[in-house]
Design a protein around this motif. Structure first.
Motif, PDB file in Angstrom:
ATOM      1  N   LEU A 145       0.707  -1.132   0.099  1.00  0.00           N
ATOM      2  CA  LEU A 145      -0.061  -0.024   0.032  1.00  0.00           C
ATOM      3  C   LEU A 145       0.803   1.304   0.109  1.00  0.00           C
ATOM      4  O   LEU A 145       1.921   1.390   0.517  1.00  0.00           O
ATOM      5  CB  LEU A 145      -0.862   0.029   1.126  1.00  0.00           C
ATOM      6  CG  LEU A 145      -1.784  -1.128   1.486  1.00  0.00           C
ATOM      7  CD1 LEU A 145      -2.179  -1.392   3.008  1.00  0.00           C
ATOM      8  CD2 LEU A 145      -3.028  -1.252   0.722  1.00  0.00           C
ATOM      9  N   LEU A 146       0.194   2.385  -0.594  1.00  0.00           N
ATOM     10  CA  LEU A 146       1.008   3.744  -0.515  1.00  0.00           C
ATOM     11  C   LEU A 146       0.713   4.505   0.665  1.00  0.00           C
ATOM     12  O   LEU A 146       1.421   4.999   1.210  1.00  0.00           O
ATOM     13  CB  LEU A 146       0.805   4.445  -1.924  1.00  0.00           C
ATOM     14  CG  LEU A 146       1.456   5.797  -1.938  1.00  0.00           C
ATOM     15  CD1 LEU A 146       3.046   5.677  -2.077  1.00  0.00           C
ATOM     16  CD2 LEU A 146       1.031   6.370  -3.348  1.00  0.00           C
ATOM     17  N   THR A 147      -0.648   4.431   1.011  1.00  0.00           N
ATOM     18  CA  THR A 147      -1.215   5.255   2.150  1.00  0.00           C
ATOM     19  C   THR A 147      -2.172   4.296   2.922  1.00  0.00           C
ATOM     20  O   THR A 147      -2.615   3.105   2.368  1.00  0.00           O
ATOM     21  CB  THR A 147      -1.868   6.432   1.984  1.00  0.00           C
ATOM     22  OG1 THR A 147      -3.361   6.055   1.223  1.00  0.00           O
ATOM     23  CG2 THR A 147      -1.248   7.332   0.854  1.00  0.00           C
ATOM     24  N   LEU A 148      -2.373   4.809   4.262  1.00  0.00           N
ATOM     25  CA  LEU A 148      -3.355   3.912   4.985  1.00  0.00           C
ATOM     26  C   LEU A 148      -4.770   3.996   4.393  1.00  0.00           C
ATOM     27  O   LEU A 148      -5.598   2.926   4.500  1.00  0.00           O
ATOM     28  CB  LEU A 148      -3.442   4.577   6.474  1.00  0.00           C
ATOM     29  CG  LEU A 148      -3.938   3.455   7.602  1.00  0.00           C
ATOM     30  CD1 LEU A 148      -3.253   2.106   7.482  1.00  0.00           C
ATOM     31  CD2 LEU A 148      -3.903   4.205   9.052  1.00  0.00           C
ATOM     32  N   ALA A 165      -6.977  12.581   8.030  1.00  0.00           N
ATOM     33  CA  ALA A 165      -6.110  13.726   7.454  1.00  0.00           C
ATOM     34  C   ALA A 165      -6.289  14.704   8.776  1.00  0.00           C
ATOM     35  O   ALA A 165      -5.185  15.379   9.381  1.00  0.00           O
ATOM     36  CB  ALA A 165      -6.516  14.250   6.360  1.00  0.00           C
ATOM     37  N   PRO A 166      -7.460  15.204   9.159  1.00  0.00           N
ATOM     38  CA  PRO A 166      -7.550  16.322  10.124  1.00  0.00           C
ATOM     39  C   PRO A 166      -6.904  16.352  11.337  1.00  0.00           C
ATOM     40  O   PRO A 166      -6.402  17.382  11.961  1.00  0.00           O
ATOM     41  CB  PRO A 166      -9.188  16.555  10.409  1.00  0.00           C
ATOM     42  CG  PRO A 166      -9.829  15.834   8.937  1.00  0.00           C
ATOM     43  CD  PRO A 166      -8.658  14.653   8.796  1.00  0.00           C
ATOM     44  N   PRO A 167      -6.776  15.125  12.246  1.00  0.00           N
ATOM     45  CA  PRO A 167      -6.191  15.061  13.454  1.00  0.00           C
ATOM     46  C   PRO A 167      -4.833  15.549  13.344  1.00  0.00           C
ATOM     47  O   PRO A 167      -4.193  16.082  14.406  1.00  0.00           O
ATOM     48  CB  PRO A 167      -6.431  13.691  13.750  1.00  0.00           C
ATOM     49  CG  PRO A 167      -7.286  13.036  13.094  1.00  0.00           C
ATOM     50  CD  PRO A 167      -7.323  13.731  11.424  1.00  0.00           C
ATOM     51  N   TYR A 168      -4.288  15.602  12.252  1.00  0.00           N
ATOM     52  CA  TYR A 168      -2.683  15.772  12.252  1.00  0.00           C
ATOM     53  C   TYR A 168      -2.543  17.414  12.451  1.00  0.00           C
ATOM     54  O   TYR A 168      -1.378  17.919  12.837  1.00  0.00           O
ATOM     55  CB  TYR A 168      -2.077  15.592  10.855  1.00  0.00           C
ATOM     56  CG  TYR A 168      -1.814  14.265  10.759  1.00  0.00           C
ATOM     57  CD1 TYR A 168      -0.571  13.626  11.361  1.00  0.00           C
ATOM     58  CD2 TYR A 168      -2.852  13.285  10.179  1.00  0.00           C
ATOM     59  CE1 TYR A 168      -0.441  12.337  11.354  1.00  0.00           C
ATOM     60  CE2 TYR A 168      -2.403  11.909  10.290  1.00  0.00           C
ATOM     61  CZ  TYR A 168      -1.240  11.400  10.683  1.00  0.00           C
ATOM     62  OH  TYR A 168      -1.153  10.119  10.703  1.00  0.00           O
ATOM     63  N   GLN A 210      -1.171   7.674   9.751  1.00  0.00           N
ATOM     64  CA  GLN A 210      -0.508   7.601   8.516  1.00  0.00           C
ATOM     65  C   GLN A 210       1.183   7.687   8.646  1.00  0.00           C
ATOM     66  O   GLN A 210       1.988   7.128   8.021  1.00  0.00           O
ATOM     67  CB  GLN A 210      -0.699   8.746   7.232  1.00  0.00           C
ATOM     68  CG  GLN A 210       0.010   8.880   6.239  1.00  0.00           C
ATOM     69  CD  GLN A 210      -0.081   7.790   5.214  1.00  0.00           C
ATOM     70  OE1 GLN A 210      -1.158   6.781   5.276  1.00  0.00           O
ATOM     71  NE2 GLN A 210       0.939   7.620   4.317  1.00  0.00           N
ATOM     72  N   ASP A 211       1.477   8.506   9.656  1.00  0.00           N
ATOM     73  CA  ASP A 211       2.978   8.733   9.937  1.00  0.00           C
ATOM     74  C   ASP A 211       3.494   7.300  10.512  1.00  0.00           C
ATOM     75  O   ASP A 211       4.630   7.222  10.054  1.00  0.00           O
ATOM     76  CB  ASP A 211       3.153   9.918  10.740  1.00  0.00           C
ATOM     77  CG  ASP A 211       2.617   9.935  12.093  1.00  0.00           C
ATOM     78  OD1 ASP A 211       1.655   9.192  12.348  1.00  0.00           O
ATOM     79  OD2 ASP A 211       2.647  10.783  12.972  1.00  0.00           O
ATOM     80  N   ILE A 226      -2.433  11.620   2.050  1.00  0.00           N
ATOM     81  CA  ILE A 226      -3.797  11.046   2.282  1.00  0.00           C
ATOM     82  C   ILE A 226      -4.850  11.622   1.604  1.00  0.00           C
ATOM     83  O   ILE A 226      -5.420  11.261   0.820  1.00  0.00           O
ATOM     84  CB  ILE A 226      -4.127  10.969   3.696  1.00  0.00           C
ATOM     85  CG1 ILE A 226      -3.570   9.900   4.353  1.00  0.00           C
ATOM     86  CG2 ILE A 226      -5.663  10.614   3.915  1.00  0.00           C
ATOM     87  CD1 ILE A 226      -3.489  10.009   6.008  1.00  0.00           C
ATOM     88  N   LEU A 227      -4.930  13.118   1.713  1.00  0.00           N
ATOM     89  CA  LEU A 227      -5.557  13.920   1.144  1.00  0.00           C
ATOM     90  C   LEU A 227      -5.583  14.000  -0.513  1.00  0.00           C
ATOM     91  O   LEU A 227      -6.322  13.765  -1.229  1.00  0.00           O
ATOM     92  CB  LEU A 227      -5.398  15.438   1.584  1.00  0.00           C
ATOM     93  CG  LEU A 227      -6.492  16.295   1.001  1.00  0.00           C
ATOM     94  CD1 LEU A 227      -7.837  16.035   1.712  1.00  0.00           C
ATOM     95  CD2 LEU A 227      -6.086  17.794   1.468  1.00  0.00           C
TER      96      LEU A 227
END
Length: 425
Positions: A62-65, A86-89, A205-206, A299-300
């Protein structure tokens, strides 16, 4: 990446402002019991990821979660999961920028908000240009600087204080309490503290992007365990150093505990130690910030914009979109950093949203064959709504635990209900 680079990158994920500033200030206020969330929860996350997630996710290529949610549950689930990923970051990035603003304020006298903007500009620039490779290489060297700086400072201060035994024995009663009292509510609060980073950062994702950048499955798994051990060991240094500060210079512990450590270094150490300490501190925070900016941008662009555009962008255009997303998230986080200043709380809040919405779909999606998209969508929505309900009514209980339980129940119920419905259809 080889084992050394991969382990250093994973170690650097959380070793930033919340460990040096946040955890040390919380430790001074409430002892070991008050820092269960971080660093202990952070180390737990890496151990659990290595045991139950790394092998299966790595083999899916996979490339992203967000790609996991597409492969396992379909495009609609991918879009909604990406919205929660995405937003929690933004809060997490803001916490690191606040820390860099505080450091620059202490060293140069620059107003904190100007320091935040300057720090954001530097980190955003090299993340924008170099992406994951730039982050991983800088993490490796920054990790070496971090360890050298903190060990040197710990040795110097402990010698001034009359030795390690003298420092660790001169503490208030209960400083080293690690376990909760045998009361139901305290046990629930204790478990929730472990869960914030320990479980909440598993669907992030990180962590994912650093583990997946490893050279093989074996390297991916081993680097999780090495990073967990390294993180827990090195994270004890700021706690010990904060005890030294309290022992030697109690006046510094009376003000803002987040600033006690850097102000003491500036006032009572030579230029060599100052350069080493602030260099290691800035290294730690920059490495954490860069990956936190890249994660939601990837992710976005990959899991939200690309599917909505029906895959009409080529790789070069997608790269440009990702870079623009890097700028966007950095800008939002910079604004938040100028408005809020409690580092430890900003970091905790950023992990809770992932825990209550994505932990159940990720875990059961990997380990339960019956899990399906209906269960995943119901799990995300019910988890978030339950969390919002408990947050709004302030029951005095941690809202993340009932929300996580509801998320799991909804996942199981939704998956079984959809399967039953399809079989009757």
């Amino acid at each position: 990446m080889p084992l050394a680079l991969s382990s250093a990158a994973l170690f650097a994920i959380w070793f930033g402002s919340e460990t040096v500033f946040g955890a040390s200030s919380e430790f001074l206020k409430g002892g070991l019991y008050s820092v269960i969330e971080d660093p202990f929860g952070g180390a737990l996350c890496l151990i659990l990821f290595g045991l139950f997630f790394a092998r299966k996710l790595y083999s899916m290529k996979l490339l992203t979660l967000g790609d996991f949610f597409e492969q396992r549950f379909g495009k609609r689930t991918e879009l909604i999961a990406s919205f929660f990923l995405a937003p929690p970051y933004i809060g997490y990035i803001a916490a690191q920028l606040v820390a860099m603003g505080l450091i620059l304020n202490i060293i140069t006298g620059l107003p904190t908000w100007q320091g935040v903007i300057l720090a954001a500009s530097v980190v955003t620039f090299y993340t924008f240009i170099g992406g994951m490779w730039a982050i991983s290489v800088t993490d490796f060297f920054q990790s070496i600087i971090i360890v050298l700086g903190l060990v040197t400072l710990a040795v110097i201060l402990s010698q001034k204080a009359g030795g390690v035994i003298s420092v660790i024995s001169d503490v208030p009663k209960g400083t080293y309490r690690f376990l909760p009292k045998p009361e139901f509510k305290e046990i629930v609060l204790y478990l929730s503290a472990w869960s914030v980073l320990g479980l909440g950062s598993l669907p992030s994702q990180d962590v994912f992007q650093r583990v997946m950048s490893s050279g093989s499955i074996k390297v991916a798994v081993r680097s999780c365990f090495i990073a967990a051990a390294l993180y827990l060991t090195v994270a004890m240094l700021p706690l010990f150093i904060s005890l030294c500060v309290k022992h030697l210079y109690p006046d510094f512990a009376q003000g803002d505990p987040q600033l006690a450590l850097p102000q003491m270094v500036l006032s009572h150490t030579g230029i060599f130690v100052q350069v080493l300490f602030f260099g290691s501190l800035l290294s730690a925070i920059m490495s954490t910030t860069s990956s936190a900016i890249l994660a939601p941008a990837a992710i976005l662009s990959e899991n939200f914009i690309r599917p909505l555009a029906n895959d009409r962008f080529n790789d070069k255009q997608l790269l440009l979109i990702t870079r623009l997303c890097v700028l966007g998230f950095a800008t939002f986080a910079t604004v938040m950093a100028c408005l809020r200043s409690n580092i430890y709380h900003l970091v905790g809040e950023s992990s809770i949203l992932s825990l209550v919405s994505l932990f159940a779909p990720l875990t059961l999606g990997l380990h339960w064959k019956r899990a399906n998209s209906t269960g995943a969508l119901l799990s995300m929505v019910c988890g978030i709504l339950t969390w919002l309900f408990f947050q709004y009514y302030e029951t005095g209980w941690p809202s993340l635990l009932p929300a996580t339980i509801v998320s799991f129940v909804a996942m199981i119920f939704g998956s079984l209900w959809a399967k039953e419905k399809n079989s009757h259809g």
